[in-house]
Design a protein around this motif. Structure first.
Motif, PDB file in Angstrom:
ATOM      1  N   TYR A  57      36.420  79.480  62.954  1.00 25.13           N
ATOM      2  CA  TYR A  57      36.054  78.232  63.275  1.00 25.13           C
ATOM      3  C   TYR A  57      35.557  77.287  62.176  1.00 25.13           C
ATOM      4  CZ  TYR A  57      36.962  78.792  68.332  1.00 25.13           C
ATOM      5  OH  TYR A  57      37.393  78.918  69.366  1.00 25.13           O
ATOM      6  N   TYR A  62      44.610  79.232  64.668  1.00 24.58           N
ATOM      7  CA  TYR A  62      44.594  78.929  66.213  1.00 24.58           C
ATOM      8  C   TYR A  62      46.215  79.178  66.438  1.00 24.58           C
ATOM      9  CZ  TYR A  62      45.406  74.441  63.581  1.00 24.58           C
ATOM     10  OH  TYR A  62      45.612  73.740  62.635  1.00 24.58           O
ATOM     11  N   ILE A 116      49.900  73.027  50.441  1.00 23.82           N
ATOM     12  CA  ILE A 116      48.301  73.310  51.077  1.00 23.82           C
ATOM     13  C   ILE A 116      48.030  72.149  51.616  1.00 23.82           C
ATOM     14  CG2 ILE A 116      47.673  72.120  48.804  1.00 23.82           C
ATOM     15  CD1 ILE A 116      45.061  73.865  48.967  1.00 23.82           C
ATOM     16  N   ARG A 132      49.624  70.623  54.211  1.00 23.48           N
ATOM     17  CA  ARG A 132      50.363  70.465  55.397  1.00 23.48           C
ATOM     18  C   ARG A 132      49.498  70.622  56.699  1.00 23.48           C
ATOM     19  NH1 ARG A 132      54.817  74.483  57.609  1.00 23.48           N
ATOM     20  NH2 ARG A 132      54.868  73.605  59.616  1.00 23.48           N
ATOM     21  N   THR A 133      48.930  69.632  57.413  1.00 23.30           N
ATOM     22  CA  THR A 133      48.080  69.966  58.270  1.00 23.30           C
ATOM     23  C   THR A 133      48.855  70.172  59.641  1.00 23.30           C
ATOM     24  OG1 THR A 133      47.610  67.782  58.515  1.00 23.30           O
ATOM     25  CG2 THR A 133      46.152  69.016  57.173  1.00 23.30           C
ATOM     26  N   ILE A 153      45.363  69.727  66.304  1.00 22.81           N
ATOM     27  CA  ILE A 153      45.535  70.175  67.514  1.00 22.81           C
ATOM     28  C   ILE A 153      45.032  69.137  68.475  1.00 22.81           C
ATOM     29  CG2 ILE A 153      46.163  72.778  68.000  1.00 22.81           C
ATOM     30  CD1 ILE A 153      43.179  73.226  67.825  1.00 22.81           C
ATOM     31  N   VAL A 154      44.191  68.174  67.730  1.00 24.06           N
ATOM     32  CA  VAL A 154      43.744  66.933  68.559  1.00 24.06           C
ATOM     33  C   VAL A 154      44.343  65.820  67.892  1.00 24.06           C
ATOM     34  CG1 VAL A 154      41.632  67.330  69.672  1.00 24.06           C
ATOM     35  CG2 VAL A 154      41.630  67.021  67.249  1.00 24.06           C
ATOM     36  N   TYR A 159      44.814  62.491  66.105  1.00 22.45           N
ATOM     37  CA  TYR A 159      44.159  61.577  65.517  1.00 22.45           C
ATOM     38  C   TYR A 159      43.682  60.055  66.230  1.00 22.45           C
ATOM     39  CZ  TYR A 159      43.975  64.934  61.623  1.00 22.45           C
ATOM     40  OH  TYR A 159      44.013  65.913  60.899  1.00 22.45           O
ATOM     41  N   SER A 172      36.683  71.997  61.251  1.00 22.19           N
ATOM     42  CA  SER A 172      38.111  72.528  60.814  1.00 22.19           C
ATOM     43  C   SER A 172      38.968  72.036  62.184  1.00 22.19           C
ATOM     44  CB  SER A 172      38.237  74.246  60.941  1.00 22.19           C
ATOM     45  OG  SER A 172      37.835  74.513  62.060  1.00 22.19           O
ATOM     46  N   GLN A 173      40.473  72.090  62.019  1.00 27.61           N
ATOM     47  CA  GLN A 173      41.334  71.549  62.848  1.00 27.61           C
ATOM     48  C   GLN A 173      41.145  72.348  64.185  1.00 27.61           C
ATOM     49  OE1 GLN A 173      43.081  69.129  62.653  1.00 27.61           O
ATOM     50  NE2 GLN A 173      43.796  68.918  60.482  1.00 27.61           N
ATOM     51  N   ARG A 174      40.605  73.822  63.925  1.00 25.24           N
ATOM     52  CA  ARG A 174      40.535  74.436  65.232  1.00 25.24           C
ATOM     53  C   ARG A 174      39.224  74.152  65.948  1.00 25.24           C
ATOM     54  NH1 ARG A 174      39.894  81.163  64.841  1.00 25.24           N
ATOM     55  NH2 ARG A 174      39.677  81.321  67.051  1.00 25.24           N
ATOM     56  N   GLN A 175      38.313  73.516  65.461  1.00 24.06           N
ATOM     57  CA  GLN A 175      37.074  72.931  65.780  1.00 24.06           C
ATOM     58  C   GLN A 175      36.951  71.700  66.580  1.00 24.06           C
ATOM     59  OE1 GLN A 175      34.049  74.394  66.502  1.00 24.06           O
ATOM     60  NE2 GLN A 175      33.084  74.578  64.292  1.00 24.06           N
ATOM     61  N   GLY A 176      38.286  70.978  66.276  1.00 25.68           N
ATOM     62  CA  GLY A 176      38.274  69.572  66.772  1.00 25.68           C
ATOM     63  C   GLY A 176      38.262  69.313  68.127  1.00 25.68           C
ATOM     64  N   PRO A 177      39.165  70.017  68.779  1.00 22.72           N
ATOM     65  CA  PRO A 177      39.016  70.135  70.518  1.00 22.72           C
ATOM     66  C   PRO A 177      37.498  70.157  70.828  1.00 22.72           C
ATOM     67  CG  PRO A 177      40.722  71.424  69.838  1.00 22.72           C
ATOM     68  CD  PRO A 177      40.053  71.234  68.805  1.00 22.72           C
ATOM     69  N   VAL A 178      36.836  71.107  70.447  1.00 23.10           N
ATOM     70  CA  VAL A 178      35.396  71.563  70.667  1.00 23.10           C
ATOM     71  C   VAL A 178      34.488  70.226  70.541  1.00 23.10           C
ATOM     72  CG1 VAL A 178      33.480  73.058  70.343  1.00 23.10           C
ATOM     73  CG2 VAL A 178      35.805  73.852  70.031  1.00 23.10           C
ATOM     74  N   TYR A 236      45.032  72.540  54.476  1.00 20.31           N
ATOM     75  CA  TYR A 236      45.758  72.552  55.655  1.00 20.31           C
ATOM     76  C   TYR A 236      44.936  72.839  56.863  1.00 20.31           C
ATOM     77  CZ  TYR A 236      44.578  77.739  54.914  1.00 20.31           C
ATOM     78  OH  TYR A 236      44.020  78.488  54.592  1.00 20.31           O
ATOM     79  N   THR A 237      43.588  73.107  56.761  1.00 19.73           N
ATOM     80  CA  THR A 237      42.809  73.431  57.892  1.00 19.73           C
ATOM     81  C   THR A 237      41.683  72.575  58.329  1.00 19.73           C
ATOM     82  OG1 THR A 237      41.301  75.138  58.874  1.00 19.73           O
ATOM     83  CG2 THR A 237      41.474  75.187  56.253  1.00 19.73           C
ATOM     84  N   THR A 238      41.466  71.367  57.245  1.00 23.58           N
ATOM     85  CA  THR A 238      40.249  70.595  57.562  1.00 23.58           C
ATOM     86  C   THR A 238      40.683  69.321  58.201  1.00 23.58           C
ATOM     87  OG1 THR A 238      39.132  71.936  55.924  1.00 23.58           O
ATOM     88  CG2 THR A 238      38.299  69.825  56.500  1.00 23.58           C
ATOM     89  N   ILE A 239      39.884  68.637  59.142  1.00 24.76           N
ATOM     90  CA  ILE A 239      40.168  67.320  59.632  1.00 24.76           C
ATOM     91  C   ILE A 239      39.552  66.470  58.598  1.00 24.76           C
ATOM     92  CG2 ILE A 239      39.286  65.905  61.305  1.00 24.76           C
ATOM     93  CD1 ILE A 239      39.430  67.978  63.388  1.00 24.76           C
TER      94      ILE A 239
END
Lengths: 406, 247, 204
Positions: free
Chosen positions: A57, B134, B148, B150-151, B154-155, B157, C87-93, C123-126
């Motif tokens: 996470y 994920y 690097i 490229r995001t 999953i929510v 914006y 992180s993107q994975r943490q976003g929904p939480v 690539y992984t951070t909001i």
């Protein structure tokens, strides 16, 4: 697991309780887990019957980000790996790149690194123990130990300019020489650290609630710990005396007398005590290092290919200007090759496996995160125990998100 | 740091050793992918037993032939003697490598991580799924060809009203010379950005076809071109200078 | 890092005459009580958590502002502190936790990562939690000093007093400087000269 009460769930099925396992989701924003991790549990009553630990996470792309800048630009990122003891990461990474280049920093710098690193180790262990205690309801030790930590932060701030994320290491030296008052300041703080650690010990180690929660819970055996790749305090609590500072001394650690505390049972109590004792050993190392550290001498290597020239020279001579420009814009260029370097971080063996293609940009920076393997061994420690035991066990693994998920 | 040396590696692993690399006092044996698990077992079960799992990681070499693209590196330590050993093998992106989970339990997450970030597959792994990223994530970010920036959110914006932030740095902005633009390089277009780095590593290719591809990176335009699009004098390859002393 | 447009903080002072008198007073009373008993939900993910712990600890003592009580159920909390990288994975939480907090609720973006993603521009951070949830106060810093955190908290209290939910505020350097820096009395600052030196006076 002998510590949990010996009520066998099979024997009470007369009561016609539902026999299905209950699924429980813990995290990723759970208050009692200092770190973001999700635990998917299957519970048989209160006993953990199956567990799926899901880290990731706080995956922030450390390794990918490193492949973009110069070698020296990696330091701010390593600061934020194990953010409880950033200076140890700085030192570890600097040693790795210096190993790749085949150079050694001057003696005074080695002592300086030891001193700053051991101060960071003290904050690391204090924070871990404080947070573990707080999660078990003991709030006072937390306040006590945070107080001490701020004193150490003060010393580090005077030295490095930042309380927490120092970015102070450099390839071939440090960002700045020690201040005049380094020794006096550290000597001033150490006795007070010991005093408060002693007070905290009294508060906790005779507290029946605390002892009941930590004794005999989260047990890991020696063979399992090695098999899982566990290092650091978690491994030492099982009785293995593996400490990189002792086993493969780097910097000047072979000149100090210190002990490696080991546990006997590998439970949470042992891990707590190992960390507590290591704090004292760090103080011992610090006292000797302060004694031995020379007051004069260079901090940085005298090599214009690695270390930035003196600022006054940059402004006055063309050679220094060129060297400065090249180091900033192109970076240090280690020779082509692969190198693995291990140091003792807050949580165990902090390894950097680095690959250079001869250019100024790292080709690959792999960090071996000690708590990643500790957390993986968590599935062994949690399994079969009670749900409530997860909290102290997780606390004593000391999973640090930045380091574990990178 | 004591690594098992070349003689030790050869006597311990025998015919399985393809070559031994030495650098900075550290030795690494390259093993064929077909005998990867045998070699690992020989290290685990012989004397001294390399029972302390240290790390399993990988390096991506996209310009190698596809069968040898990923280099998987295994680091071990013998708890009895404190000696370390490093072995490595090469494998392609899809061809599975036998899993080491039956030898060290620590290999479980390490292999999942390699699968997640590099896309290296392991046969016989009990639970090979993503671990750091994920599920809907596409691609493997630590491959050199994954950009690097490229995001994959999953929510969704939200529109931010009333807040104006400065635009973030572009991928190229504020970065030093000398890094590699992998997307361009793998497309055969370009080169490293800094002329002196290119000189040093002798990897520089003709600039003629790359001028259009690099137009957006005008800031880092490396060398001046004469009208024919040939490289000017400054960027002609020369012999590589010496490193930091001999090894 | 971003500069944030901070124009237009107009407090809604209505002149409603006799009829509106009570309403205004009640609002003020509510705001006053709310701002001095902020129950917080610390959504602590990363490095900034260390400074968050320091802020809660005796030296900086966030309890002076009535904001020390953490509530680990979002339903009981008023302020969501987002402390660290998301992180993107943490976003929904994060989004779900925000939605579970009952009104009135405020959000503080603690640190550079929460404000704009910081140097984890990958690539992984909001790039800032305001891509997911609205933010009331941004506290820049990597990590921010506890003084800056307290300043951010005071900004939030001012906002609550004004009843203003419009423009987000930024805890700024200007505002931090007047805060008294409490230090360990016996430590001495370096004399002069090197880059790590700080102002002599600030250590007293």
């Amino acid at each position: 697991m002998e510590a949990v009460d010996d009520l066998d769930p099979k024997s009470v099925d007369k009561l016609e309780l539902p026999a299905d396992l209950m699924e429980l989701n813990m995290g990723p924003a759970h208050p009692a887990t200092h770190g973001t991790v999700r635990l998917k549990l299957k519970l048989d009553g209160e006993r953990v019957a199956a567990i799926d630990i899901q880290p990731g996470y706080l995956h922030r792309g450390f390794e990918k980000s490193c492949e973009r800048g110069t070698w020296n630009q990696v330091f701010p990122y390593v600061d934020r790996l194990n953010y409880v003891s950033p200076m140890l990461n700085n030192v570890g990474f600097a040693l790795a790149v210096e190993g790749l280049c085949g150079v050694t920093v001057p003696e005074r710098c080695q002592y300086y690194r030891v001193i700053l690193g051991e101060l960071a180790r003290i904050t690391d262990h204090l924070t871990c123990n404080a947070a573990s205690a707080m999660e078990l309801g003991a709030f006072t030790p937390f306040l006590w130990l945070m107080k001490v930590r701020d004193w150490i932060y003060d010393v580090l701030e005077i030295e490095t300019g930042a309380r927490l994320t120092h970015s102070f290491g450099r390839i071939g030296g440090m960002a700045a020489p020690p201040t005049d008052n380094l020794k006096a300041n550290v000597r001033q703080v150490l006795p007070e650290v010991l005093k408060v650690v002693g007070e905290t010990e009294v508060l906790l180690l005779r507290n029946r609630i605390f002892l009941d929660r930590v004794e005999g819970t989260g047990v890991l055996t020696q063979a399992e710990a090695l098999d899982y790749g566990v290092t650091g305090p978690v491994l030492r609590s099982t009785g293995v005396d593996y400490d990189v500072r002792k086993a493969e001394p780097y910097l000047v650690y072979d000149r100090f007398e210190f002990d490696v505390p080991v546990g006997t049972r590998g439970d949470n109590y042992d891990r707590f005590l190992v960390r507590l004792e290591e704090t004292r050993q760090s103080v011992r190392i610090l006292e000797q290092a302060l004694q031995q550290m020379p007051d004069d001498g260079p901090i940085n290597i005298d090599d214009p290919r690695l270390v930035l020239p003196d600022k006054s020279a940059v402004y006055t001579t063309i050679e220094a200007t060129i060297a400065h420009f090249k180091l900033v814009m192109e970076g240090v260029k280690p020779p082509r090759g692969e190198y693995y370097s291990a140091t003792e971080g807050g949580n165990g063996e902090l390894g950097f496996f680095i690959v250079s293609d001869g250019s100024g940009t790292p080709y690959r920076v792999r960090v071996r995160p000690p708590c990643w393997y500790g957390l993986q061994a968590g599935e062994r420690m949690f399994m079969g125990g009670m749900l409530a035991d997860i909290i102290p066990t997780f606390g004593s693994i000391n999973m640090i998100g930045g380091e574990c998920d990178r | 740091m004591k690594f098992l040396n070349e003689t030790g590696l050869r006597s311990r692993l025998g015919e399985r050793v393809r070559s031994v690399e030495a650098f900075g006092g550290q030795f690494a044996a390259e093993i064929d992918a077909s005998s990867w698990i045998d070699a690992a077992r020989a290290l685990r079960e012989g004397v001294p037993a390399y029972d302390h799992f240290i790390d399993l990681t990988a390096v991506d070499y996209p310009e190698a032939e596809p069968q040898r693209r990923f280099e998987v590196v295994l680091l071990l330590r013998a708890s009895a003697t404190g000696e370390r050993v490093r072995i490595k093998t090469r494998c392609p992106a899809d061809g599975p490598l036998p899993s080491l989970t039956s030898l060290w339990r620590g290999a479980n997450w390490a292999e999942r991580e390699l699968f997640d970030l590099f896309g290296v597959r392991f046969s016989g792994h009990p639970d090979l799924r993503r671990i750091l990223l994920y599920e809907p994530f596409e691609g493997h970010p630590l491959r050199k060809d994954y950009p690097i920036e490229r995001t994959q959110p999953i929510v969704e914006y939200r529109e931010v009203a009333g807040v104006t932030k400065l635009a973030p740095f572009g991928a190229e902005e504020g970065q030093p010379f000398g890094r590699v633009d992998w997307a361009a390089r793998l497309a055969g277009r370009d080169l490293q950005v800094s002329p002196s780095i290119a000189l040093q590593s002798q990897q520089r290719r003709a600039l003629s076809e790359s001028t259009s591809g690099c137009a957006s990176r005008a800031v880092h335009k490396p060398v001046s071109l004469d009208p024919e699009g040939q490289e000017s004098e400054v960027s002609k390859p020369v012999a590589e200078g010496s490193g930091y002393g001999s090894r | 890092m971003g500069a944030i447009n901070q124009s237009g903080n107009s407090a809604p002072t209505h002149t409603l005459g006799e009829g509106g008198f009570f309403t205004t007073r009640l609002d003020a009373l509510l705001a006053w009580s709310r701002k001095h008993s902020l129950f917080q939900y610390p959504f602590v993910t990363a490095c900034c958590g260390m400074e968050f712990m320091s802020t809660a600890s005796p030296r900086y003592d966030i309890a002076r502002f009535g904001a020390e009580a953490p509530r680990f159920s979002p339903r009981q909390a008023d302020v969501l502190w987002v402390v660290g990288t998301v992180s993107q994975r943490q976003g929904p939480v994060l989004k779900r936790i925000y939605e579970q907090i009952s009104e009135p609720k405020w959000v503080i973006a603690f640190g550079t990562c929460a404000s704009c993603g910081g140097f984890y521009d990958n690539y992984t951070t909001i790039p800032g939690i305001d891509k997911v949830i609205p933010v009331d106060v941004y506290i820049p810093g990597c990590p921010p000093r506890p003084e800056a955190v307290l300043d951010g908290l005071m900004l939030l209290q001012e906002k609550i007093t004004r009843g203003d939910r419009g423009m987000p505020a930024v805890a700024g350097r200007q505002a931090v400087e007047h805060l008294v820096q409490v230090r360990h009395p016996r430590l001495r600052a370096p004399k002069t000269g090197d880059s790590a030196s700080l102002d002599e006076d600030s250590h007293v």
